[in-house]
Design a protein around this motif. Structure first.
Motif, PDB file in Angstrom:
ATOM      1  N   LEU A 328       0.522  -1.495  -0.056  1.00 21.87           N
ATOM      2  CA  LEU A 328      -0.088   0.233  -0.082  1.00 21.87           C
ATOM      3  C   LEU A 328       1.066   1.311  -0.130  1.00 21.87           C
ATOM      4  N   PRO A 329       0.642   1.955  -1.218  1.00 22.51           N
ATOM      5  CA  PRO A 329       1.205   3.262  -0.834  1.00 22.51           C
ATOM      6  C   PRO A 329       1.408   3.920   0.607  1.00 22.51           C
ATOM      7  N   ILE A 330       2.883   4.578   1.016  1.00 23.73           N
ATOM      8  CA  ILE A 330       2.876   5.077   2.783  1.00 23.73           C
ATOM      9  C   ILE A 330       2.117   6.352   2.692  1.00 23.73           C
ATOM     10  N   GLY A 331       2.116   7.039   1.877  1.00 21.07           N
ATOM     11  CA  GLY A 331       0.808   8.186   1.960  1.00 21.07           C
ATOM     12  C   GLY A 331      -0.353   7.838   2.399  1.00 21.07           C
ATOM     13  N   ILE A 332      -1.317   7.154   1.677  1.00 18.86           N
ATOM     14  CA  ILE A 332      -2.600   6.534   2.122  1.00 18.86           C
ATOM     15  C   ILE A 332      -3.243   6.058   3.673  1.00 18.86           C
ATOM     16  N   VAL A 333      -1.374   5.584   4.477  1.00 12.63           N
ATOM     17  CA  VAL A 333      -1.778   5.127   5.544  1.00 12.63           C
ATOM     18  C   VAL A 333      -1.689   6.532   6.122  1.00 12.63           C
ATOM     19  N   THR A 334      -1.034   7.506   5.754  1.00 12.51           N
ATOM     20  CA  THR A 334      -0.457   8.633   6.466  1.00 12.51           C
ATOM     21  C   THR A 334      -1.475   9.914   6.503  1.00 12.51           C
ATOM     22  N   ALA A 335      -2.149   9.313   5.372  1.00 13.01           N
ATOM     23  CA  ALA A 335      -3.200  10.237   5.169  1.00 13.01           C
ATOM     24  C   ALA A 335      -4.694   9.770   6.334  1.00 13.01           C
ATOM     25  N   LEU A 336      -4.356   8.601   6.193  1.00 15.18           N
ATOM     26  CA  LEU A 336      -5.696   7.874   7.446  1.00 15.18           C
ATOM     27  C   LEU A 336      -5.713   8.068   8.459  1.00 15.18           C
ATOM     28  N   LEU A 337      -4.211   8.246   9.355  1.00 11.08           N
ATOM     29  CA  LEU A 337      -3.889   8.913  10.645  1.00 11.08           C
ATOM     30  C   LEU A 337      -3.851   9.957  10.595  1.00 11.08           C
ATOM     31  N   GLY A 338      -3.603  10.755   9.766  1.00 14.23           N
ATOM     32  CA  GLY A 338      -3.151  12.431   9.878  1.00 14.23           C
ATOM     33  C   GLY A 338      -4.876  13.212   9.537  1.00 14.23           C
ATOM     34  N   ALA A 339      -5.556  12.474   8.514  1.00 18.76           N
ATOM     35  CA  ALA A 339      -6.732  13.981   8.316  1.00 18.76           C
ATOM     36  C   ALA A 339      -7.444  13.688   9.604  1.00 18.76           C
ATOM     37  N   PRO A 340      -8.009  12.373  10.394  1.00 20.69           N
ATOM     38  CA  PRO A 340      -8.630  12.890  11.347  1.00 20.69           C
ATOM     39  C   PRO A 340      -7.981  13.577  12.510  1.00 20.69           C
ATOM     40  N   PHE A 341      -6.385  13.542  12.775  1.00 19.57           N
ATOM     41  CA  PHE A 341      -5.952  14.218  13.729  1.00 19.57           C
ATOM     42  C   PHE A 341      -6.210  15.874  13.594  1.00 19.57           C
ATOM     43  N   PHE A 342      -6.206  16.116  12.430  1.00 21.31           N
ATOM     44  CA  PHE A 342      -6.442  17.240  11.357  1.00 21.31           C
ATOM     45  C   PHE A 342      -7.682  18.312  11.506  1.00 21.31           C
ATOM     46  N   ILE A 343      -8.682  17.136  11.344  1.00 23.68           N
ATOM     47  CA  ILE A 343     -10.204  17.508  11.625  1.00 23.68           C
ATOM     48  C   ILE A 343     -10.100  17.578  13.405  1.00 23.68           C
ATOM     49  N   MET A 344      -9.943  17.193  13.725  1.00 20.76           N
ATOM     50  CA  MET A 344      -9.627  17.272  15.930  1.00 20.76           C
ATOM     51  C   MET A 344      -9.066  18.626  16.442  1.00 20.76           C
ATOM     52  N   LEU A 345      -7.788  18.419  15.584  1.00 25.68           N
ATOM     53  CA  LEU A 345      -7.332  20.149  15.976  1.00 25.68           C
ATOM     54  C   LEU A 345      -8.173  20.961  15.920  1.00 25.68           C
ATOM     55  N   LEU A 346      -8.696  21.451  14.045  1.00 21.84           N
ATOM     56  CA  LEU A 346      -9.073  22.444  13.938  1.00 21.84           C
ATOM     57  C   LEU A 346     -10.657  22.670  14.649  1.00 21.84           C
ATOM     58  N   VAL A 347     -11.253  21.173  15.507  1.00 19.54           N
ATOM     59  CA  VAL A 347     -12.141  21.470  16.100  1.00 19.54           C
ATOM     60  C   VAL A 347     -11.679  22.256  17.810  1.00 19.54           C
ATOM     61  N   GLN A 348     -10.279  21.720  18.377  1.00 16.99           N
ATOM     62  CA  GLN A 348     -10.136  22.405  18.974  1.00 16.99           C
ATOM     63  C   GLN A 348      -9.512  23.328  19.223  1.00 16.99           C
ATOM     64  N   ALA A 349      -9.358  23.698  18.326  1.00 14.76           N
ATOM     65  CA  ALA A 349      -8.799  25.990  17.777  1.00 14.76           C
ATOM     66  C   ALA A 349     -10.163  25.944  17.579  1.00 14.76           C
ATOM     67  N   LYS A 350     -10.958  25.600  17.425  1.00 18.72           N
ATOM     68  CA  LYS A 350     -12.114  26.688  17.519  1.00 18.72           C
ATOM     69  C   LYS A 350     -13.088  26.787  18.359  1.00 18.72           C
ATOM     70  N   ASN A 351     -12.852  25.395  19.757  1.00 16.46           N
ATOM     71  CA  ASN A 351     -13.256  26.093  20.214  1.00 16.46           C
ATOM     72  C   ASN A 351     -12.429  26.737  21.911  1.00 16.46           C
ATOM     73  N   LYS A 352     -11.319  27.172  21.240  1.00 18.38           N
ATOM     74  CA  LYS A 352     -10.397  27.862  21.951  1.00 18.38           C
ATOM     75  C   LYS A 352     -10.838  29.670  21.190  1.00 18.38           C
ATOM     76  N   ASN A 353     -11.646  29.333  20.413  1.00 19.72           N
ATOM     77  CA  ASN A 353     -11.367  30.638  19.698  1.00 19.72           C
ATOM     78  C   ASN A 353     -10.247  31.392  19.057  1.00 19.72           C
ATOM     79  N   SER A 354      -9.075  30.491  18.774  1.00 18.97           N
ATOM     80  CA  SER A 354      -8.063  30.627  18.102  1.00 18.97           C
ATOM     81  C   SER A 354      -7.574  31.098  16.297  1.00 18.97           C
ATOM     82  N   ILE A 355      -8.850  30.308  15.879  1.00 20.73           N
ATOM     83  CA  ILE A 355      -9.254  30.877  13.955  1.00 20.73           C
ATOM     84  C   ILE A 355     -10.888  30.629  14.374  1.00 20.73           C
TER      85      ILE A 355
END
Length: 355
Positions: A328-355
């Motif tokens: 499996l191309p490794i970019g797929i694996v890192t994206a599957l791991l990273g995309a949910p994490f990135f969404i979590m960061l955005l939600v946290q930032a939104k809750n802190k009114n930092s973005i």
């Protein structure tokens, strides 16, 4: 980004030693896994022989060839690429004072991808080889050059009267990424099926092309870039309080900005040229280090290097084993791991009114 007090040197040492031990364990495990399963005992003997510690113990010849010619170069390249992406992300997040920043923001990845697709689609027109090791070398070189050119343009356009504007750098990076995307789209419009397949697989990331020759060229650049970025930990700690405060503390802010951008771009450009597009490593790891430990860049930077190496090694193990005998191309694996994490960061930032 929050600023924390400097942690004791003894604590820093314990954390870094623990991560180093974990990296060695994961690397040794990765040596045993693949199309050919090799017992841990044979792996240990072969590695010790490679280091010149053992010489009298005999092991399976096939296992020795697989370890020395295929897996050791691949694992070393994986660690260096993962480490370089991790520390580059940490340095850029410290410079921009934003945990949502990742190396692609300054346009390196987009520039590399645009250069590669131009070579793939239009290379034959300029009598460039379309297959073989020369073709692979041209792709790697064009990827590196494309990323560096974009970085130079970003620096030039965001610098006025000797001062580099972080906000201007972000805007220029976004604009150049859009331009690179347009070049990619235009090239794909003219690409045939084989060229499109080649570019698609390149964008998904691939660590299977590691060789000792590539390591000899890339390793010094990646190691030097990582060392230089790590040396700016004190400056980044000061910049975290604001550029004016950092200046009054004796930090050469403009020099720090330029050096971090240049060496982060160098590390990412070489990484992309070696392994293709591998996303989210530079985003996930620095944030995770800050959450688990502290925001002191004296630990965030080196720990991000080790953490990036560990993450990419783990992703490579998954990529090599989950769909055996294919890979499996490794970019797929890192994206599957990273995309949910990135969404979590955005939600946290939104809750802190930092973005």
């Amino acid at each position: 980004m929050r600023v924390s007090l400097t942690i004791p040197k003894s604590t820093t040492a314990v954390i870094l030693i623990s991560l180093s031990v974990l990296l060695v364990v994961v690397a040794l495990f990765a040596l045993t896994i693949g199309a050919v399963t090799i017992p841990f005992g044979d792996v240990s003997v072969i590695v010790l022989q490679k280091l010149g510690i053992l010489s009298s113990i005999e092991v399976d010849g096939i296992h020795e060839v697989v370890i020395n010619s295929i897996r050791i170069p691949r694992i070393l390249m994986t660690m260096l690429v993962g480490g370089a992406l991790g520390i580059s992300g940490a340095a850029l997040q410290g410079l921009f004072r934003n945990p949502l920043v990742e190396p692609g923001l300054i346009g390196v990845s987009g520039g590399s991808a645009a250069a590669v697709v131009l070579v793939i689609v239009f290379g034959a027109t300029f009598m460039l080889p379309t297959e073989g090791w020369i073709h692979d070398s041209v792709l790697s070189l064009s990827s590196f050059i494309g990323g560096i050119i974009i970085t130079i343009i970003v620096l030039r356009l965001s610098t006025l009267r000797g001062k580099t504007s972080i906000s201007a750098m972000i805007l220029v990076g976004v604009a150049l990424n859009a331009f690179a995307g347009a070049l990619i789209g235009l090239s794909i419009f003219y690409a045939d099926e084989n060229q499109l397949r080649t570019f698609t697989f390149w964008t998904l990331g691939d660590l299977g092309g590691a060789t000792n020759q590539k390591l000899l060229i890339a390793a010094p650049i990646l190691i030097l870039s990582s060392i230089v970025l790590s040396s700016f930990s004190r400056n980044l700690n000061a910049i975290a309080m604001g550029e004016a405060e950092a200046f009054h503390l004796g930090v050469n802010v403009e020099f720090t900005k330029k050096m971090i951008i240049i060496f982060a771009a160098l590390a990412v450009g070489v990484s992309v040229s070696l392994a293709g597009m591998i996303g989210f490593v530079g985003l996930i790891i620095p944030h995770l280090i800050r959450v688990l430990f502290q925001s002191d860049n004296k630990i965030v930077l080196p720990a991000s290097f080790l953490g990036g190496a560990i993450l990419l090694l783990a992703a490579d193990i998954i990529a090599r084993t989950i769909v055996q005998p294919a890979e499996l191309p490794i970019g797929i694996v890192t994206a599957l791991l990273g995309a949910p994490f990135f969404i979590m960061l955005l939600v946290q930032a939104k809750n802190k009114n930092s973005i």
